[in-house]
Design a protein around this motif. Structure first.
Motif, PDB file in Angstrom:
ATOM      1  N   SER A 191      41.289  30.185  44.518  1.00 33.78           N
ATOM      2  CA  SER A 191      39.990  30.843  44.418  1.00 33.78           C
ATOM      3  C   SER A 191      39.480  31.268  45.795  1.00 33.78           C
ATOM      4  N   LEU A 192      39.879  30.537  46.825  1.00 36.19           N
ATOM      5  CA  LEU A 192      39.476  30.946  48.173  1.00 36.19           C
ATOM      6  C   LEU A 192      40.163  32.259  48.549  1.00 36.19           C
ATOM      7  N   TYR A 193      41.399  32.359  48.139  1.00 37.99           N
ATOM      8  CA  TYR A 193      42.134  33.585  48.395  1.00 37.99           C
ATOM      9  C   TYR A 193      41.455  34.750  47.678  1.00 37.99           C
ATOM     10  N   HIS A 194      41.065  34.519  46.439  1.00 40.80           N
ATOM     11  CA  HIS A 194      40.349  35.560  45.702  1.00 40.80           C
ATOM     12  C   HIS A 194      39.037  35.925  46.390  1.00 40.80           C
ATOM     13  N   ALA A 195      38.372  34.902  46.902  1.00 39.56           N
ATOM     14  CA  ALA A 195      37.102  35.150  47.581  1.00 39.56           C
ATOM     15  C   ALA A 195      37.336  36.041  48.797  1.00 39.56           C
ATOM     16  N   ALA A 196      38.379  35.714  49.556  1.00 44.30           N
ATOM     17  CA  ALA A 196      38.673  36.508  50.746  1.00 44.30           C
ATOM     18  C   ALA A 196      39.028  37.939  50.360  1.00 44.30           C
ATOM     19  N   LYS A 197      39.828  38.067  49.304  1.00 42.37           N
ATOM     20  CA  LYS A 197      40.186  39.410  48.829  1.00 42.37           C
ATOM     21  C   LYS A 197      38.935  40.174  48.414  1.00 42.37           C
TER      22      LYS A 197
ATOM     23  N   VAL B  67      38.482  30.638  54.361  1.00 39.13           N
ATOM     24  CA  VAL B  67      38.233  31.998  53.890  1.00 39.13           C
ATOM     25  C   VAL B  67      38.111  32.943  55.085  1.00 39.13           C
ATOM     26  N   ALA B  68      37.385  32.484  56.111  1.00 39.00           N
ATOM     27  CA  ALA B  68      37.236  33.323  57.303  1.00 39.00           C
ATOM     28  C   ALA B  68      38.603  33.599  57.930  1.00 39.00           C
ATOM     29  N   ASN B  69      39.434  32.573  57.996  1.00 39.94           N
ATOM     30  CA  ASN B  69      40.768  32.768  58.561  1.00 39.94           C
ATOM     31  C   ASN B  69      41.561  33.800  57.760  1.00 39.94           C
TER      32      ASN B  69
END
Lengths: 462, 576
Positions: free
Chosen positions: B171-177, B202-204
């Motif tokens: 979900s963090l990956y989705h958030a970043a996307k 997420v920032a990274n």
């Protein structure tokens, strides 16, 4: 119609009609063709927006035409959906109308054919779009996914691993490597390890998961993960046997005790259930005839089981498994909890004598005394919930020590005598006067109040 | 429906159009008539971006929900599955496809994964022998869904659970996307602030993704000035407390999903004369709640105690407006009156609805038990008696109140005491297991793993320090005309929003000490902009901040953020 020109151009540039360019302006034929298609595609905008404005809502509140509404609508082929059909029909006719260019519309053809960019205005979106339309506009959206995958990268950066997560590498490694090597490699790669654990959970490979935990020495996680499986076992005997295998596992000290209790409880429940089912079907026992069991006791929590046993097996000797006292001892149920549960069960059966006995203690001189570890206000609440008659309630309201609480409870549950006596004791004439309006006209209570109010013996404080 | 998206400081219609366009493009790839088979979970989120009419224009003729065994009959060329990448769904799809093959004309199958394709799922389809049946297998990155003029959501309910319990950071990956998509549409956000482990990640990821796109320079003038990433686990306290804004209470009592709420129908029965109370609706009344509704926009963020007076004032205004008709003498006046009628009737309908909802809520909030619960919560949050077994909680367990309620209180106590004393914790655990069943050992373990429930370590309670420094508890709270964000919980100022407030003024440097106590790192990143895009700040011009909660946000927090943005400067909030 608040669409701005920027939006038009954005649509234009990023739409699927990429083949069309403004450069071949000479080619009238292609231009016309394109414009016709473009106009047709305008429906998307015009129609949608009108939907939005004229949104209709069906009874359930789904806007008519919304997706979840339409699933119901199109899934059922029966003719019971007139309203929806009408709606769709009217919408269709509307949209065919919308195909004609409307002179007043903001989407007139001329605005589409105006040049690409006008210096100064809307430099934001349209400028960005003019060179490489789809790509830079929203690179995420347009880019072929192939460009994005890069398996050859190192393990550590977390997002690369994320791509691998449900991905081939782990699956491949899992297939090809022996467990020992795979686990050893993963141990130093925590993120990948997390993914493997998640993956194993998802595909339900419990055995390998347990092996992995064992390898990693994550003993408590191992124990919990093993214990969790009991939820999937329906048969009570098998579940019991399974719980038995959990007992020796390395839980924390506290949890070990709970797991042991869980096993013992289920063991008891199986015995009680078999016995009671037999009694009930035989039809010889009064309690089961009067109050047929609503559900089996299997897999119920401990307190529920205690309630059950207080309900059906209250008088049994301590030696039997189903007796409440036995349960209390075996599971070290605290006094408070026991009294609460027994009270609720006996009150439900309206066995007031049992209730009385619950709170009566004899001291060594033989005097009896009423004592409640849970406080008599709670006793009163529970009795009231079980529709206890006023006389019974009154008795216990009187035992409440705190005067204010007592008065509140008495008022709430209409224990008139208690209220009246309390007011007298408090010498609160005003409150008594106010209470007079709450009792029935001409009742004994009213007489009692009148007698008190006119009494010269009492020195009222107000 | 879409109009309300453009009210805010950032026009979220742009985002809505972008996702709609992508949907249309996919549908057009599958030429000919089609039927969509929906993963039921997705219909809610999709409903917020598209209506059936849009699908219909692209030749979608039928829609079904995904179920086992056979597909319902449909005379269409294409069958498209809209699904989340879940293994169990793949099994159902395979069942559908296999039973389909045996009869009648062949059809084209397609799959649209939302929001990502998953190799694992495709592997499963392959194992089941149906992978080859699908012509198009694509993904549809519906990451951020515009909810309201100032609100976006990822609608991923399980994000917190996945991140903290299962260690699954998808979900963090989705958030970043999602944030990358947002930046593609609204320009690079020059400053990123964050607090918490997930925020850092997420920032990274965002920085890394940006590097991967170096080829295409984003040349859109930035709309947002700042991005604040907040981990839910930085502030576990707020979601445990009972929300006291109107919208918050609707959510607490009835639950708001995809901006819809389902309410008991009795209060909403159409009052037609002569109806005689027959055919009372039995189905729950479903209402959409967003700022497109004028009245709701006004009251949603108010403390519930202030809602009644607004409603009665509105009622007076509306009945006065209807009375106007008696004064209308000339044809012109009557015409004017009639022209206002639709608006007035809509206002009256909306007032009737909200009065009914407010009544329903009032029944709950005036109950003795609600009051008792609130008292205990407020004691905990102001630091009273957090270190011993609480009588009210004990009573709740004894009376077998809902387990959720009990756990929320116990966790609240734990958070407000930086963990419970071992003895207290063991006592609660024992009571809970005996009353609700031993299998809840697992539940309790999960809570411990998530940090919601824990034994106190080191014997030190940090909460008072945090409370005092961040002024989390305000004694003088004005619910009618609030002056501080603490009004949303009638005294407690949500920690998360306090962090956002302090970031904008005077900056986090002033609270370094507290930031160190809270879990996870705090950081600041700059994304350099080409000179042409740098904003020349006019004096008095407001900044727009995007606040991104990783792991969910409460309606009361959103209300508090909206309040802040009125107070000083622009804000835009969002959740996952």
């Amino acid at each position: 119609m608040n669409r701005t020109k920027g939006d038009e151009e954005e649509y234009w540039n990023s739409s699927k009609f990429k083949a069309f360019t403004f450069d071949d302006e000479d080619d009238e034929l292609s231009q016309l063709k394109e414009s016709k298609r473009a106009v047709n595609s305008l429906r998307d905008f015009v129609d949608d927006d009108d939907d939005d404005d004229l949104e209709r809502v069906s009874w359930t509140g789904e806007p008519v035409g919304s997706i979840s509404w339409s699933i119901k609508e199109t899934a059922g082929n029966s003719g019971s959906t007139h309203e929806g059909r009408e709606q769709l029909k009217s919408r269709n006719s509307f949209s065919s109308y919308a195909q004609l260019p409307k002179p007043t519309s903001a989407y007139s053809l001329s605005s589409f054919f105006r040049g690409r960019t006008r210096p100064g205005s809307f430099q934001s979106l349209s400028d960005a779009l003019s060179d490489t339309p789809a790509k830079s506009y929203a690179p995420e959206l347009g880019r072929p996914k192939g460009e994005y995958r890069d398996y050859s990268n190192d393990w550590s950066p977390s997002d690369t691993v994320r791509r691998l997560r449900k991905g081939k590498v782990l699956i491949f490694l899992k297939r090809t490597l022996s467990k020992e090597i795979l686990f050893r490699e993963l141990e130093v790669r925590q993120i990948a390890l997390r993914h493997l654990i998640h993956f194993l959970k998802e595909i339900g490979d419990q055995k390998m998961l347990l092996d992995l935990f064992r390898f990693l020495d994550r003993t408590e996680e191992l124990a919990l993960s093993h214990y969790r499986e009991h939820l999937n076992i329906q048969d009570p005997d098998k579940r019991k046997e399974f719980l038995k295998t959990c007992i020796g596992l390395p839980f924390s000290a506290e949890d070990s005790a709970h797991i042991q209790d869980h096993y013992t409880l289920l063991e008891r429940q199986i015995i009680i259930e078999a016995n009671d089912r037999h009694l009930e079907s035989a039809g010889q026992t009064e309690i089961f005839r009067k109050h047929p069991r609503k559900a089996s006791i299997l897999n119920m929590p401990l307190v529920t089981t205690l309630f059950y046993s207080c309900f059906y097996h209250y008088t049994e000797a301590e030696g039997t498994f189903s007796s409440p006292v036995n349960l209390k001892k075996t599971f070290k149920i605290p006094d408070k909890q026991y009294v609460l549960t027994a009270l609720a069960a006996r009150a439900k059966l309206r066995a007031w004598n049992d209730v009385d006995a619950l709170f009566t203690t004899k001291n060594w001189l033989g005097y009896t005394k009423k004592r409640a570890p849970i406080g008599f206000h709670r006793v009163v609440e529970i009795l009231h919930k079980n529709n206890a008659p006023v006389q019974i309630l009154q008795e216990y309201v009187n035992l409440v020590e705190d005067v204010d609480t007592k008065l509140n409870l008495a008022t709430k549950f209409k224990c008139h005598d208690v209220v009246i006596d309390s007011c007298r004791d408090l010498k609160d004439r005003q409150q008594l006067l106010a209470y007079r309006s709450k009792v029935d006209k001409g009742s004994a209570e009213e007489e009692k109040i009148d007698a008190l109010l006119s009494s010269s013996q009492i020195r009222w404080k107000n | 429906m879409a109009a309300h998206l453009s009210y805010g400081r950032v026009n979220l219609n742009v985002l809505r159009e972008a996702v709609r366009r992508e949907l249309r493009e996919f549908l057009d790839k599958c030429a000919g008539s089609k039927a969509i088979v929906w993963d039921e979970y997705l219909t809610g989120p999709f409903g917020l971006i598209a209506q059936y009419s849009l699908l219909k224009e692209h030749e979608v003729e039928k829609m079904f929900t995904l179920k086992g065994s056979r597909l319902p009959a449909a005379d269409v060329k294409n069958i498209i599955f809209f699904v989340r990448p879940r293994l169990e769904l793949m099994d159902i799809i395979a069942e559908n496809v296999l039973s389909e093959d045996r009869r009648g004309p062949t059809r084209d199958f397609h799959i649209l994964f939302v929001p990502r394709r998953s190799l694992l799922c495709e592997q499963r389809l392959k194992d089941l022998g149906v992978l080859g049946s699908f012509i198009h297998r694509e993904e549809y990155s519906l990451d951020l869904i515009p909810f309201d003029g100032d609100l976006l959501s990822m609608e991923s309910e399980c994000a917190f659970k996945e991140c903290y319990l299962e260690g699954d950071q998808t979900s963090l990956y989705h958030a970043a996307k999602g944030l990358m998509t947002l930046q593609a549409l609204y320009g690079t956000i020059p400053q990123i602030f964050g607090k918490g482990e997930c925020a850092r990640q997420v920032a990274n990821m965002m920085i890394r993704m940006k590097r991967e796109f170096t080829g295409s320079q984003n040349s859109i003038f930035p709309v947002f000035d700042n991005l604040l990433l907040l981990d839910r686990n930085v502030d576990l306290l707020t979601p445990l407390a009972t929300q006291l804004t109107y919208e918050g209470l609707i959510d607490e009592i009835y639950g708001i999903q995809n901006s819809y709420v389902k309410l008991p129908p009795e209060k909403f029965a159409p009052k037609k004369q002569g109806d005689g109370g027959k055919d009372l609706p039995t189905e729950a009344k479903k209402l959409q709640l967003n700022s497109a509704e004028e009245l709701y926009a006004e009251i949603r963020d108010k403390n519930f105690n202030a809602v009644g007076s607004v409603l009665s004032k509105k009622a007076k205004v509306i009945s006065a407006a209807f009375e106007e008709r008696h004064n209308a003498k000339t044809v012109g006046e009557i015409k004017q009156f009639v022209s206002q009628l639709p608006h007035m009737q809509a206002a009256r309908g909306s007032l009737a609805n909200h009065t009914s909802i407010a009544e329903l809520i009032k029944d709950v909030t005036t109950s003795e038990d609600f009051f008792d619960k609130l008292t205990v919560e407020q004691e905990f949050m102001s630091g009273i008696d957090t270190d011993k077994v609480n009588n009210y909680i004990e009573d709740c367990i004894a009376q077998k109140h809902s387990l959720i309620k009990v756990l929320r209180l116990v966790c609240l106590q734990s958070v407000c005491n930086s963990g419970l004393k071992q003895k207290v914790l063991d006592y609660y655990k024992r009571e809970i297991l005996q009353t609700y069943g031993y299998e809840h050992i697992l539940t309790l373990h999960n809570l411990e793993k998530a940090g919601l429930l824990k034994p106190q370590t080191g014997g030190r309670n940090n909460y008072p320090t945090i409370r005092k420094t961040l002024r989390l508890w305000m004694d003088d709270v004005n619910e009618q005309n609030p002056t501080d964000i603490s009004y949303v919980y009638s005294g407690y100022a949500p920690l998360s929003v306090r962090l956002a407030q302090l970031l904008s003024r005077p900056g986090w440097r002033s609270i370094e000490e507290v930031l160190r106590i809270l879990p996870g790192p705090h950081f600041e990143e700059r994304q350099p902009l080409p000179t042409g895009l740098q904003k020349k700040r006019q004096p008095g011009e407001n900044r727009v901040t995007l606040v991104f909660f990783l792991g969910g946000v409460t309606f009361a927090e959103i209300a508090a953020l909206r309040f802040l943005s009125q107070l000083e400067d622009g804000g835009c909030s969002e959740e996952t």
